[in-house]
Design an enzyme around this catalytic site. Structure first.
Site, PDB file in Angstrom:
ATOM      1  N   TYR A  80      36.353  37.627  27.979  1.00 40.80           N
ATOM      2  CA  TYR A  80      37.363  38.616  27.571  1.00 40.80           C
ATOM      3  C   TYR A  80      38.715  38.097  27.077  1.00 40.80           C
ATOM      4  CZ  TYR A  80      39.270  38.009  32.296  1.00 40.80           C
ATOM      5  OH  TYR A  80      39.812  37.479  33.426  1.00 40.80           O
ATOM      6  N   ASP A 130      34.152  43.601  32.288  1.00 42.81           N
ATOM      7  CA  ASP A 130      34.958  42.599  31.566  1.00 42.81           C
ATOM      8  C   ASP A 130      34.395  42.313  30.172  1.00 42.81           C
ATOM      9  OD1 ASP A 130      36.684  42.217  33.711  1.00 42.81           O
ATOM     10  OD2 ASP A 130      35.634  40.441  34.477  1.00 42.81           O
ATOM     11  N   HIS A 174      33.311  47.912  38.843  1.00 42.89           N
ATOM     12  CA  HIS A 174      33.782  46.778  38.052  1.00 42.89           C
ATOM     13  C   HIS A 174      32.613  45.947  37.523  1.00 42.89           C
ATOM     14  CE1 HIS A 174      36.955  44.362  36.465  1.00 42.89           C
ATOM     15  NE2 HIS A 174      36.376  43.264  36.903  1.00 42.89           N
ATOM     16  N   TYR A 178      29.425  44.215  42.256  1.00 45.72           N
ATOM     17  CA  TYR A 178      30.534  44.701  43.098  1.00 45.72           C
ATOM     18  C   TYR A 178      30.372  46.217  43.292  1.00 45.72           C
ATOM     19  CZ  TYR A 178      32.797  40.183  42.058  1.00 45.72           C
ATOM     20  OH  TYR A 178      33.083  38.835  41.935  1.00 45.72           O
ATOM     21  N   ASP A 185      41.849  45.945  36.767  1.00 45.59           N
ATOM     22  CA  ASP A 185      41.502  45.120  35.595  1.00 45.59           C
ATOM     23  C   ASP A 185      40.532  45.856  34.663  1.00 45.59           C
ATOM     24  OD1 ASP A 185      41.896  43.844  38.115  1.00 45.59           O
ATOM     25  OD2 ASP A 185      41.256  41.912  37.343  1.00 45.59           O
ATOM     26  N   ARG A 259      49.181  40.784  37.913  1.00 43.20           N
ATOM     27  CA  ARG A 259      48.374  40.938  36.691  1.00 43.20           C
ATOM     28  C   ARG A 259      47.486  42.173  36.716  1.00 43.20           C
ATOM     29  NH1 ARG A 259      46.529  35.794  35.253  1.00 43.20           N
ATOM     30  NH2 ARG A 259      44.368  35.950  35.900  1.00 43.20           N
ATOM     31  N   GLY A 262      49.515  44.648  35.430  1.00 43.29           N
ATOM     32  CA  GLY A 262      49.696  44.365  33.998  1.00 43.29           C
ATOM     33  C   GLY A 262      48.539  44.895  33.167  1.00 43.29           C
ATOM     34  N   TRP A 263      47.314  44.641  33.640  1.00 42.08           N
ATOM     35  CA  TRP A 263      46.123  45.148  32.928  1.00 42.08           C
ATOM     36  C   TRP A 263      46.195  46.672  32.797  1.00 42.08           C
ATOM     37  CZ3 TRP A 263      44.126  41.462  30.470  1.00 42.08           C
ATOM     38  CH2 TRP A 263      43.651  40.271  31.018  1.00 42.08           C
TER      39      TRP A 263
END
Length: 419
Positions: A80, A130, A174, A178, A185, A259, A262-263
């Site tokens: 990614y 991802d 995800h 998982y 994310d 982060r 942030g994502w």
């Protein structure tokens, strides 16, 4: 009379001569200043007289001559981070028309997608969200080149969305490995691609259904991962509450990882690029951006303008000002201001963060190559060896320079400031 004529001719000649001399001197000066400029750039692989967006992009191309190398990959693999840097390359190509940027993006598609549309190293059965992010590069390349192989690859990625396992509420897991886990994310990894694909290829009731599903992902995250006290969102949520990292009552992971937030911010602003203006969920998404921006401004370091690896524990042992999250927050805010999602007053915090990155986290080599330092290489939850989501876990993950998860958002933020 002859004497007067002669004198006039002499004066005219002198005037003409001084004009010639003047223009010669001027052109000599112009040449001298041009050559001084060139000399100052001599030996520079990346010219220092360009804007930061181009300087960082050219530095990335210098470090990683092929786009598939962007995540420090030793051989071509479908991952990614490349897509984030290539998003910057797309925008730079549109802005400058410099073909080297387009060729760099095109090379990624040539290398990763076989002629029959097979995606190198990609495994649909893993249902790893991802893997959708680099689909954004293919959407761009298909639009530009109309190659059948890109369309086939895009359809494969869209098939993943159909089969992606979900929580009872409808949030995407995800990854298949998982179960029942929603990570912040994943919103960035999947939703801009899902929205862009829908806009380009889906019509009518089916498109409406897809847009509703996309908004549901954000609604569900706001409901299940938001900390009402701080306005920050936890890294992840386990619906089953079975994971060792999950709070037994809430299912939430224990920390606010920079982060991850942030994502989430980038996911919201990028989805709005493709979500129809008249969709009822649009106003809600913009309201989420507002509460998000308020929360991250509260944990922004007053002095440096940067953000920490674990957002709410700046003074804890081992915490540090982290580049990828800082770049993502700056990008989210400045783009939101430019698009009118946030009032202009939010530009102050964005600019303080951006200046902080340049002052504290950027270094420039003698040859002009620009580096972004103090990037967290990776962080996740669960898996083997087991990642417990503790404070100690996050601050002890590898730190490196020039990670695409930081350089990409820095290029995008720079472009927003350069508008």
């Amino acid at each position: 009379m002859n004497f007067i004529n002669h004198k006039l001719k002499v004066l005219a000649f002198v005037a003409l001569g001084s004009g010639v001399f003047l223009s010669c001197a001027q052109s000599k000066n112009a040449i001298a200043s041009k050559s001084a400029k060139e000399t100052s750039q001599a030996g520079k692989v990346v010219p220092t007289n360009l804007k930061w967006s181009e300087r960082m992009m050219l530095s990335e191309m210098q470090r990683f001559p092929e786009a598939w190398m962007l995540d420090f990959s030793k051989s071509p693999k479908w991952t990614y981070p490349s897509a984030i840097v290539l998003d910057g390359a797309e925008k730079l190509y549109a802005k400058t028309g410099k073909k080297e940027y387009y060729d760099y993006i095109s090379g990624f598609g040539k290398e990763l997608i076989k002629e029959d549309g097979t995606i190198l190293t990609y495994d649909l059965d893993k249902y790893n969200i991802d893997m959708l992010n680099s689909g954004n590069v293919l959407l761009y390349l298909y639009e530009k080149e109309k190659k059948d192989k890109y369309l086939k690859a895009l359809q494969t990625l869209r098939l993943q969305i159909e089969g992606q396992p979900r929580t009872n509420e409808g949030s995407f897991w995800h990854k298949k490995i998982y179960p029942y886990q929603v990570w912040l994310d994943g919103l960035y990894m999947g939703m801009p691609f899902y929205t862009h694909y829908t806009k380009d290829f889906v019509k009518g009731a089916e498109a409406q259904k897809a847009y509703d599903d996309i908004i549901l992902q954000f609604d569900s995250v706001q409901k299940n991962l938001l900390d009402k006290k701080t306005g920050l969102l936890y890294h992840a949520w386990d619906e089953s509450k079975e994971q060792a990292w999950a709070n037994k009552e809430t299912g939430l992971s224990p920390n606010f990882w920079g982060r991850a937030m942030g994502w989430y911010g980038m996911a919201m602003v990028d989805v709005l690029d493709y979500l129809p203006e008249n969709h009822p969920g649009r106003a809600r998404l913009i309201s989420y951006i507002k509460s998000y921006a308020d929360a991250i401004i509260k944990v922004q370091d007053k002095k440096s303008g940067l953000w920490y690896q674990v957002l709410d524990k700046p003074l804890a042992n081992g915490n540090y000002e982290e580049a990828t999250a800082s770049a993502m927050f700056v990008y989210t805010m400045i783009k939101s201001v430019n698009k009118g999602y946030l009032p202009k007053s939010y530009k102050t915090a964005a600019k303080k963060g951006y200046d902080g990155i340049i002052k504290n986290l950027i270094t420039v080599d003698e040859n002009g190559v620009v580096n972004l330092n103090k990037c967290c290489a990776v962080a996740g939850l669960g898996g083997k060896p087991y990642r417990d989501g503790s404070y100690e876990y996050y601050v002890n993950e590898q730190i490196r320079s020039n990670d695409g998860k930081g350089t990409g958002p820095f290029i995008l933020a720079s472009l927003e400031f350069e508008k």
